[in-house]
Scaffold this active site. Structure first.
Site, short mmCIF file in Angstrom:
data_model
loop_
_atom_site.label_atom_id
_atom_site.label_comp_id
_atom_site.label_asym_id
_atom_site.label_seq_id
_atom_site.Cartn_x
_atom_site.Cartn_y
_atom_site.Cartn_z
N ASP A 78 1.31 -1.31 -0.02
CA ASP A 78 -0.06 0.06 0.27
C ASP A 78 1.18 1.44 0.07
O ASP A 78 2.12 1.51 -0.02
CB ASP A 78 -0.93 -0.07 0.99
N ASP A 115 7.36 5.46 -1.36
CA ASP A 115 7.45 5.12 0.16
C ASP A 115 6.01 4.18 0.48
O ASP A 115 4.79 4.10 0.08
CB ASP A 115 6.61 5.94 1.20
N GLU A 145 0.36 -2.25 4.99
CA GLU A 145 1.02 -1.30 6.44
C GLU A 145 1.18 0.19 6.50
O GLU A 145 1.46 0.23 8.62
CB GLU A 145 2.47 -1.47 5.97
N GLU A 146 0.60 1.29 5.51
CA GLU A 146 0.35 2.68 6.60
C GLU A 146 -0.15 2.58 7.67
O GLU A 146 -0.13 4.10 7.58
CB GLU A 146 0.36 3.06 5.24
N ASP A 169 12.27 -1.10 3.20
CA ASP A 169 11.37 0.64 3.52
C ASP A 169 12.06 1.16 3.80
O ASP A 169 12.23 2.34 4.43
CB ASP A 169 10.40 0.10 3.83
N HIS A 457 4.80 10.32 2.57
CA HIS A 457 3.77 11.15 3.04
C HIS A 457 3.02 12.26 3.00
O HIS A 457 2.44 12.68 3.55
CB HIS A 457 3.98 10.78 4.93
#
Length: 485
Positions: A78, A115, A145-146, A169, A457
């Site tokens: 994701d 990312d 994961e996020e 990552d 992000h």
């Protein structure tokens, strides 16, 4: 063909461009997962999924390397969905639009998904490129994961056969990570009571925008503005003198992204309009002065609006404003053990009105469990003072550094041989899935590497092109150098 096809290593960039073309924000990874499953099957690779949706692909060793230790390359499926205000984009339907900007690859108005899309692309590129020499190989792609590390939490013992895990990552070329922070989510809620908008009041909307935002782990030490906290400050300093009556407060979109924008809707006496204009102008100037280096594009917009909603009662408004203004945010403590690394932090990530409650979502990160406990206790004390409810969920462990890790030493030595310089051995304040993997696979030797990514992000996310090539050199050299069992 994407313009990324002009970049090297081409197989990696081509796969990354394909990943960008398939929407895959958290909780919407199925289209990408299905594509990867079909892709692996077409290449004759062994591929399977577990009960929580994680994908595991296996590739036999290069001829003559069958006796090497088995390696699993790991990434998550994701990406974080963030966009600029003036960008029309549905992350569940629309492709990411990457483009080359000098030394960087960026996306048009949105997060790029480097990312962890570049890491995922590198793992798939190893599977696709038969010139890469390696022992028995696995690729593990985890779900969601996020927003809570769902895939890592659901990973069961006995599925992976690998002795070594390489997490892809990390976000800084030249740094090797051997530990990371753990985290826990905290939700604080204030029950709302309402009353009618008084006569002779006008309704206004104030928007604070233009902040950089960023990763609530990797960027938390940069002194960036938090839109939720800045608006809480405005209310705490000026609500009483303006006789302001709050109607709505919304800010941020993800608990793990530093909020870039927030807005409030409120009513004030009509004869306070001129004073409000003056205070707003002064407050914007003050913030631009204080945050002149960190937030060059900060802006406040004040507009007339209308609403059928009632205002908060005086008591619940006071408790809400004081709670938000007093809530800690940012770096709580730097590490004593790892110089220059944040030990404990807090991000006041999302404020919203949900079912007649003010809901505040925070993410606490810490290298030590007691650090998380301490911040939870602070928030609990504030909630009691504000007569608010508080709950915690989604706690995940940190990844404890192992200075004797054989794979860490191998990666360090390989990097030094390739680039004639010593890499930094680091612990990262962001959360990696390695800490969770240690529960079902306690004896697995782990390390994390990656290319240079900035602004993760946030819509300013970008990946450094040269560093992707260096990362690929390192990754393929490590696989070739993995020792025998």
């Amino acid at each position: 063909m994407s313009e990324l096809s002009t970049l090297s290593p081409q197989p990696l960039w081509d796969i990354f461009a394909k990943i960008c073309s398939i929407p895959h924000p958290s909780y919407h990874e199925e289209a990408l997962a299905s594509h990867i499953m079909a892709w692996a099957t077409e290449k004759g690779l062994s591929v399977e999924r577990d009960a929580v949706g994680n994908i595991l692909i296996r590739k036999p060793a290069t001829k003559g390397m069958e006796d090497r230790k088995t390696v699993v390359l790991q990434a998550h499926l994701d990406m974080v969905p963030q966009k600029n205000n003036d960008t029309e984009h549905d992350f569940t339907k629309d492709p990411i639009q990457p483009y080359i900007d000098g030394e960087w690859v960026k996306a048009k108005g949105t997060t790029l998904g480097a990312d962890n899309g570049v890491g995922m692309a590198s793992a798939l590129a190893v599977l696709a490129d038969d010139t890469v020499k390696h022992g028995p190989l696995e690729v593990l792609l985890t779900m969601t994961e996020e927003t809570g590390m769902d895939g890592a939490f659901g990973l069961q013992p006995g599925w992976l056969q690998a002795d070594i895990l390489i997490n892809t990552d990390s976000e800084e070329e030249g740094e090797i990570y051997m530990g990371c922070a753990g985290g826990i989510d905290v939700k604080t809620t204030v029950d709302l009571t309402y009353e009618a908008i008084p006569a002779n009041h006008i309704v206004k909307k104030l928007v604070l925008k233009g902040l950089n935002g960023g990763h609530s782990g990797g960027d938390i030490h940069l002194g960036l503005g938090n839109a939720n906290k800045l608006l809480a400050r405005f209310l705490a300093e000026h609500a009483d003198e303006l006789a302001l009556k709050l109607i709505d407060f919304h800010g941020g979109t993800l608990r793990n992204a530093i909020p870039r924008e927030a807005h409030i809707i409120f009513a004030i006496p009509a004869d306070k309009a001129t004073q409000l204009n003056s205070i707003t102008t002064e407050f914007e100037a003050l913030l631009k002065s204080e945050l002149a280096i960190a937030e060059k594009n900060l802006a406040i917009e004040l507009t007339d609006t209308s609403t059928e909603k009632p205002v908060f009662t005086a008591d619940c408004q006071s408790r809400t404003i004081n709670l938000l203004n007093a809530m800690p945010n940012g770096v709580i403590r730097m590490s004593d053990d790892v110089e220059g690394v944040v030990e404990t932090s807090l991000n006041v990530g999302v404020v919203s009105i949900v079912d007649d409650k003010v809901e505040i979502l925070c993410l606490i990160r810490s290298l030590i469990d007691s650090g998380k406990t301490y911040v939870v206790s602070m928030l609990t004390a504030l909630a009691k003072l504000a007569q608010a409810d508080i709950e915690t969920k989604g706690g995940y462990p940190g990844w404890k550094p192992d200075a004797d890790s054989p794979v860490m030493h191998l990666v360090r030595d390989t990097y030094q041989q390739l680039f004639d310089k010593v890499p930094n051995i680091m612990v990262i304040h962001a959360g990696l899935e390695c800490g969770l993997f240690k529960k079902p696979y306690p004896d697995m030797d782990m390390v994390s590497i990656g290319p240079t990514i900035r602004g993760a992000h946030s819509p300013d996310e970008r990946v450094h092109i040269k560093s992707v090539g260096q990362y690929w050199q390192l990754l393929t050299a490590i696989l070739k150098a993995i020792p025998a069992k």
